[in-house]
Motif scaffolding. Structure first.
Motif, short mmCIF file in Angstrom:
data_model
loop_
_atom_site.label_atom_id
_atom_site.label_comp_id
_atom_site.label_asym_id
_atom_site.label_seq_id
_atom_site.Cartn_x
_atom_site.Cartn_y
_atom_site.Cartn_z
N ASP A 277 21.98 17.45 36.25
CA ASP A 277 22.50 17.11 34.93
C ASP A 277 21.86 18.00 33.87
O ASP A 277 21.00 17.57 33.09
CB ASP A 277 22.24 15.62 34.62
CG ASP A 277 22.85 15.19 33.28
OD1 ASP A 277 23.57 16.00 32.66
OD2 ASP A 277 22.59 14.04 32.87
N HIS A 278 22.28 19.27 33.87
CA HIS A 278 21.84 20.24 32.86
C HIS A 278 20.32 20.31 32.79
O HIS A 278 19.69 20.59 33.80
CB HIS A 278 22.50 19.89 31.51
CG HIS A 278 23.99 19.76 31.63
ND1 HIS A 278 24.61 18.55 31.87
CD2 HIS A 278 24.97 20.69 31.59
CE1 HIS A 278 25.93 18.74 31.95
NE2 HIS A 278 26.17 20.04 31.80
N ALA B 68 16.55 24.13 33.12
CA ALA B 68 17.31 23.46 34.18
C ALA B 68 16.55 23.61 35.50
O ALA B 68 15.78 24.56 35.68
CB ALA B 68 18.71 24.07 34.30
#
Length: 254
Positions: free
Chosen positions: A45-46, A68
């Motif tokens: 998720d990013h 990330a």
């Protein structure tokens, strides 16, 4: 009193020297590789998510807030003290490290704590339901998945984090309702297989539901297999994932 490994694992031991399955790794390299390995499993998720890794001197290694998980290298890893102050590293540490520190404080067995919003486990957290186990890989870990359903936004307030740590108790893993997951482990190997198994189990259950349902594995089979693997580790799995990361991202060791 130590327990001998089961017969299925007899003869297994990490190899060294000429026969090593992975290079010797520093704790910082281990953590960076774990980030990459879990990113490939759906923990992507990013820039969300954080992993803390308790060290023998009482400090903690943690991934940077800004990066990330698939771009982290060993030199990016931050070291913080018990108060959350950065004592080594060039990046910022997420305020949510407070939850990790609250859990580390009450859990001597939790040397690794993983939090992220993996794809399929997050769906089950939104449904506020623990998925059943439908296949062998999903049974790699035994024990109940805790459902923590008191979501109140990002966990970065002292009282809120202490309450969450108390509610989680001695859980190996948890679904955080409408949020994501939390996974604990005594070491990198155990934390890795627990995190992978959680997302795999959630993914398979989602797919089974999509085709109209299925037949879960008997609980005693999950308990026996999962107990063995969780206690002794799944031979060669972590090493194989290390090699996979190093083939694709050799710069991770830098």
């Amino acid at each position: 009193m130590e327990t001998d490994p089961p017969k299925a694992f007899e003869g297994y031991a990490p190899k060294t020297g000429r026969f090593a399955l992975t290079p010797e790794l520093s704790p910082e390299q281990e953590l960076a590789i774990l980030c990459h390995a879990l990113f490939a499993e759906g923990y992507d998720d990013h820039i969300a998510g954080h992993i803390s890794y308790r060290q023998d001197d009482g400090t903690f290694l943690i991934n940077p807030w800004e990066l990330a998980w698939d771009e982290i290298t060993a030199s990016d890893i931050i070291r913080i003290d018990v108060e959350g102050n950065v004592i080594a590293g060039d990046w910022n540490v997420t305020p949510a490290n407070l939850l990790h520190r609250a859990i580390h404080e009450v859990r001597s067995d939790a040397n690794i704590i993983i939090h992220n919003h993996p794809r399929y486990a997050s769906i089950w957290s939104m449904r506020q339901e623990v998925p059943k186990t439908f296949d062998q890989t999903g049974a790699n870990i035994n024990g109940d998945i805790k459902l923590y359903n008191e979501y109140a936004g990002a966990l970065h307030q002292t009282e809120q984090c202490a309450k969450a740590a108390a509610e989680l108790g001695d859980a190996k893993w948890a679904l955080l309702a409408n949020h994501g997951v939390l996974v604990t482990g005594r070491d990198i190997r155990q934390a890795h297989v627990r995190a992978v198994t959680l997302e795999w189990r959630c993914k398979q259950a989602w797919m089974v539901e999509a085709i109209g349902g299925g037949v879960p594995m008997p609980e005693e089979h999950v308990e026996n297999l999962g107990g063995m693997i969780d206690e002794f580790g799944l031979p060669f799995m972590w090493e194989a994932m290390v090699r996979r990361v190093l083939r694709k991202y050799p710069e991770v060791l830098q």
